[in-house]
Design a protein around this motif. Sequence first.
Motif, PDB file in Angstrom:
ATOM      1  N   ASP A 188      -9.108  13.979  -4.602  1.00  0.00           N
ATOM      2  CA  ASP A 188      -8.181  13.196  -5.029  1.00  0.00           C
ATOM      3  C   ASP A 188      -7.174  12.191  -4.910  1.00  0.00           C
ATOM      4  OD1 ASP A 188     -10.617  12.684  -6.138  1.00  0.00           O
ATOM      5  OD2 ASP A 188     -10.233  12.339  -8.526  1.00  0.00           O
ATOM      6  N   LEU A 189      -5.743  13.111  -4.483  1.00  0.00           N
ATOM      7  CA  LEU A 189      -4.519  13.170  -4.474  1.00  0.00           C
ATOM      8  C   LEU A 189      -4.783  13.442  -2.602  1.00  0.00           C
ATOM      9  CD1 LEU A 189      -2.596  15.579  -6.248  1.00  0.00           C
ATOM     10  CD2 LEU A 189      -2.204  13.256  -6.396  1.00  0.00           C
ATOM     11  N   GLU A 190      -5.608  14.127  -2.369  1.00  0.00           N
ATOM     12  CA  GLU A 190      -5.613  14.452  -0.679  1.00  0.00           C
ATOM     13  C   GLU A 190      -5.965  12.431   0.383  1.00  0.00           C
ATOM     14  OE1 GLU A 190      -6.431  19.819   0.164  1.00  0.00           O
ATOM     15  OE2 GLU A 190      -8.578  17.674   0.098  1.00  0.00           O
ATOM     16  N   ALA A 191      -7.050  12.327  -0.494  1.00  0.00           N
ATOM     17  CA  ALA A 191      -7.261  10.839   0.002  1.00  0.00           C
ATOM     18  C   ALA A 191      -6.132   9.755  -0.415  1.00  0.00           C
ATOM     19  CB  ALA A 191      -8.558   9.984  -1.063  1.00  0.00           C
ATOM     20  N   GLU A 192      -5.368   9.838  -1.490  1.00  0.00           N
ATOM     21  CA  GLU A 192      -4.497   9.072  -1.448  1.00  0.00           C
ATOM     22  C   GLU A 192      -3.059   9.616  -0.490  1.00  0.00           C
ATOM     23  OE1 GLU A 192      -3.421   6.446  -3.998  1.00  0.00           O
ATOM     24  OE2 GLU A 192      -5.783   6.475  -3.397  1.00  0.00           O
ATOM     25  N   VAL A 193      -2.971  10.388   0.197  1.00  0.00           N
ATOM     26  CA  VAL A 193      -2.048  10.732   0.722  1.00  0.00           C
ATOM     27  C   VAL A 193      -2.713  10.345   2.525  1.00  0.00           C
ATOM     28  CG1 VAL A 193      -0.821  13.101   2.995  1.00  0.00           C
ATOM     29  CG2 VAL A 193      -0.871  12.843   0.120  1.00  0.00           C
ATOM     30  N   ASP A 194      -4.428  10.230   2.858  1.00  0.00           N
ATOM     31  CA  ASP A 194      -4.095   9.812   3.662  1.00  0.00           C
ATOM     32  C   ASP A 194      -4.328   8.281   3.955  1.00  0.00           C
ATOM     33  OD1 ASP A 194      -5.351  12.345   4.127  1.00  0.00           O
ATOM     34  OD2 ASP A 194      -7.038  11.890   4.003  1.00  0.00           O
ATOM     35  N   ARG A 195      -4.730   7.487   2.957  1.00  0.00           N
ATOM     36  CA  ARG A 195      -4.656   6.299   2.820  1.00  0.00           C
ATOM     37  C   ARG A 195      -3.039   6.059   2.908  1.00  0.00           C
ATOM     38  NH1 ARG A 195      -5.537   3.500  -2.750  1.00  0.00           N
ATOM     39  NH2 ARG A 195      -5.161   1.818  -1.625  1.00  0.00           N
ATOM     40  N   HIS A 196      -1.628   7.028   2.662  1.00  0.00           N
ATOM     41  CA  HIS A 196      -0.886   6.796   2.782  1.00  0.00           C
ATOM     42  C   HIS A 196       0.069   6.813   3.886  1.00  0.00           C
ATOM     43  CE1 HIS A 196       3.825   6.513   1.431  1.00  0.00           C
ATOM     44  NE2 HIS A 196       4.384   7.215   2.055  1.00  0.00           N
ATOM     45  N   LYS A 197      -0.327   7.716   5.197  1.00  0.00           N
ATOM     46  CA  LYS A 197       0.054   8.302   6.320  1.00  0.00           C
ATOM     47  C   LYS A 197      -0.570   7.295   7.149  1.00  0.00           C
ATOM     48  CE  LYS A 197       0.110  13.384   5.953  1.00  0.00           C
ATOM     49  NZ  LYS A 197      -0.402  14.740   5.922  1.00  0.00           N
ATOM     50  N   GLU A 198      -1.979   6.486   6.544  1.00  0.00           N
ATOM     51  CA  GLU A 198      -2.503   5.648   7.735  1.00  0.00           C
ATOM     52  C   GLU A 198      -1.842   3.922   7.283  1.00  0.00           C
ATOM     53  OE1 GLU A 198      -5.041   3.356  10.562  1.00  0.00           O
ATOM     54  OE2 GLU A 198      -5.324   5.606   9.389  1.00  0.00           O
ATOM     55  N   ALA A 199      -1.502   4.320   6.479  1.00  0.00           N
ATOM     56  CA  ALA A 199      -0.385   2.788   6.203  1.00  0.00           C
ATOM     57  C   ALA A 199       0.704   2.724   7.092  1.00  0.00           C
ATOM     58  CB  ALA A 199      -0.201   2.955   4.392  1.00  0.00           C
ATOM     59  N   GLN A 200       1.128   4.177   6.307  1.00  0.00           N
ATOM     60  CA  GLN A 200       2.991   3.909   7.326  1.00  0.00           C
ATOM     61  C   GLN A 200       2.378   3.945   9.183  1.00  0.00           C
ATOM     62  OE1 GLN A 200       5.264   4.623   6.089  1.00  0.00           O
ATOM     63  NE2 GLN A 200       6.177   4.452   7.639  1.00  0.00           N
ATOM     64  N   LEU A 222       1.037  -0.956   0.214  1.00  0.00           N
ATOM     65  CA  LEU A 222       0.381   0.195  -0.192  1.00  0.00           C
ATOM     66  C   LEU A 222       0.494   1.073  -0.094  1.00  0.00           C
ATOM     67  CD1 LEU A 222      -2.862   1.523  -0.371  1.00  0.00           C
ATOM     68  CD2 LEU A 222      -3.012   0.625   2.670  1.00  0.00           C
ATOM     69  N   LEU A 223       1.510   1.037   0.938  1.00  0.00           N
ATOM     70  CA  LEU A 223       2.456   2.065   0.807  1.00  0.00           C
ATOM     71  C   LEU A 223       3.168   2.663  -0.574  1.00  0.00           C
ATOM     72  CD1 LEU A 223       4.791   2.353   4.376  1.00  0.00           C
ATOM     73  CD2 LEU A 223       3.880   3.827   4.218  1.00  0.00           C
TER      74      LEU A 223
END
Length: 367
Positions: A132-144, A23-24
Amino acid sequence: MASTSITNAIKAAAPRNEDLLALLAETDHALPALEQQKRYIDDLNNELSNIQKRIVVLDAQRNKEFKEHKRYRDSVMKRFAYRVSGKTDKFQARAEKEEREYFAALQKEHQAKEQEENIRVMRSKALEVQSDLEAEVDRHKEAQQQLDSLYDSIFQGPTPAFPEEDRSEQNAETALQAYHNSRIVVETELQVVNLLSEAKARLNKALAYTEEALSYSRMDMFGGGTFSDFMERNALDKADNEVNQVRLLVRQSQRMSQHVQNLPAIGIAGGSLLGDVLFDNIFSDMAFHERVKDSRAALERAQGFLLGQLSLAKSRHQEAEQDMNIHASTLETSRQELQKARERIFARIADSNATTRAPPADDPPPY
């Protein structure tokens, strides 16, 4: 933590660890892309603010010119005074001048409002991309965060006893920063490619409108009359609007990349439609036809310029992508090395615990 617990923790964490790393990797692009998108939107906001200020000025100018035009158009006494003094032609010339200045101010305001609307549309689309990018960043931060929690559950605090793990972690962080930097370059050059592509499309429209104007201009030279004059100027006005948008797009691309050069000068033929009606003759029609041809030549030169700049931008984007792919590969390798380092530590601890618990081989059996 007992060796059995460590081993079990490693086995239990392995599938989740792989999912989080995947996911990262999938969302690594989001943060640098979002940073670039925000800069682009800031630029659009500045453009919108500038054009809105310009519209206020143009609106005031239009009102002023309209009052002057109306004063001469509706002034019976002025007309009578000029007629009595034998200066009717002078009155007519002044009235035509006021009318030309009013319509010129009206046209500038209209073009500015069209440009404002174009910027609003571009900004609306850019905000959708940002969302859309903010949603992707949120997914990235959550995974991290989940991955950090997973590691913290196994590596409690600092690990000075395991310097190889610290080195691997530092390498992974350095590789991530290098990837982010290269990704920003990719996103920037991609934005330049998109802007220049849009500018090229707008310029092609301007050329099409200019060809349309030339067609009506030829008709006008052979007695096309007022209709041909009107259609000719209407096409040129549309061409001028497209050119204004081209200038805006090129300016934006230059703010994104210092490699984009200045757009060649483009002048779209213009004039007074009223003058065409009052002073229409074959010589004035031929002269204006040549001016429209000059406009087409200027557009063709600008078209060649944009094609060249777009080609260079695409090359830079491809080179940046290649560089980014190298950093992405390095990042993936560094993350894998970090995982392996941690696995080796887990295995070593597990082996050490097993050896510590095993009785010596030559000890007598217990009774």
